[in-house]
Design a protein around this motif. Structure first.
Motif, PDB file in Angstrom:
ATOM      1  N   GLY A   1      -6.115  -3.506   1.786  1.00  0.00           N
ATOM      2  CA  GLY A   1      -4.698  -3.377   2.096  1.00  0.00           C
ATOM      3  C   GLY A   1      -4.077  -2.174   1.419  1.00  0.00           C
ATOM      4  O   GLY A   1      -4.761  -1.209   1.090  1.00  0.00           O
ATOM      5  N   ASP A   2      -2.766  -2.247   1.218  1.00  0.00           N
ATOM      6  CA  ASP A   2      -2.065  -1.117   0.620  1.00  0.00           C
ATOM      7  C   ASP A   2      -1.672  -1.346  -0.842  1.00  0.00           C
ATOM      8  O   ASP A   2      -1.119  -0.459  -1.481  1.00  0.00           O
ATOM      9  CB  ASP A   2      -0.834  -0.751   1.437  1.00  0.00           C
TER      10      ASP A   2
ATOM     11  N   THR B   1       0.547   2.873   1.931  1.00  0.00           N
ATOM     12  CA  THR B   1       1.080   2.400   3.206  1.00  0.00           C
ATOM     13  C   THR B   1       1.215   3.559   4.180  1.00  0.00           C
ATOM     14  O   THR B   1       0.811   3.469   5.341  1.00  0.00           O
ATOM     15  CB  THR B   1       2.445   1.711   3.006  1.00  0.00           C
TER      16      THR B   1
END
Length: 130
Positions: free
Chosen positions: A37-38, A45
């Motif tokens: 993920g970020d 992002t």
């Protein structure tokens, strides 16, 4: 150069752009210790979305160019569409590389991408109905 060779040229350039967009993601994951993920990191992002956006738009354009070449559209048209699309994606990617995600590069890139998509779609429709 044939129309199919022109498609191969723009496919290679856009695939290289996709690969290039993935590099800062991996480097930042390693540097910031973000495995998945970020990590709620705004820079991650933006990098992930820059790559994701390219991954969303590039395949459709390349398929469209391939179909146009297969249906007999001339090499010049393939070059015009392929070059415009590649410039659009390059401008969009540049905005993410320079962290100017709200600047003119992104606006130009997104707008030109959409125009090329519409042109490809209309040409495909014309060839399908001819």
């Amino acid at each position: 150069m044939t129309a199919l060779q022109a498609v191969a040229l723009y496919a290679s350039l856009n695939l290289l752009l996709l690969a290039l967009l993935s590099v800062p993601i991996g480097l930042n994951r390693n540097r910031k210790k973000i495995d998945l993920g970020d990590g709620n990191d705004i820079e991650m992002t933006a990098l992930i979305r820059g790559h994701g956006n390219a991954a969303e738009w590039i395949p459709g354009a390349l398929i469209g160019l391939f179909l146009l070449a297969s249906l007999g559209i001339g090499t010049l048209i393939i070059h015009l569409l392929g070059l415009a699309f590649t410039l659009a994606r390059g401008a969009h990617a540049y905005a993410f590389f320079t962290k100017q995600t709200t600047g003119p590069g992104r606006i130009f890139g997104a707008g030109l991408t959409l125009l090329v998509y519409i042109a490809i779609a209309l040409l495909l429709l014309w060839k399908a109905l001819a």
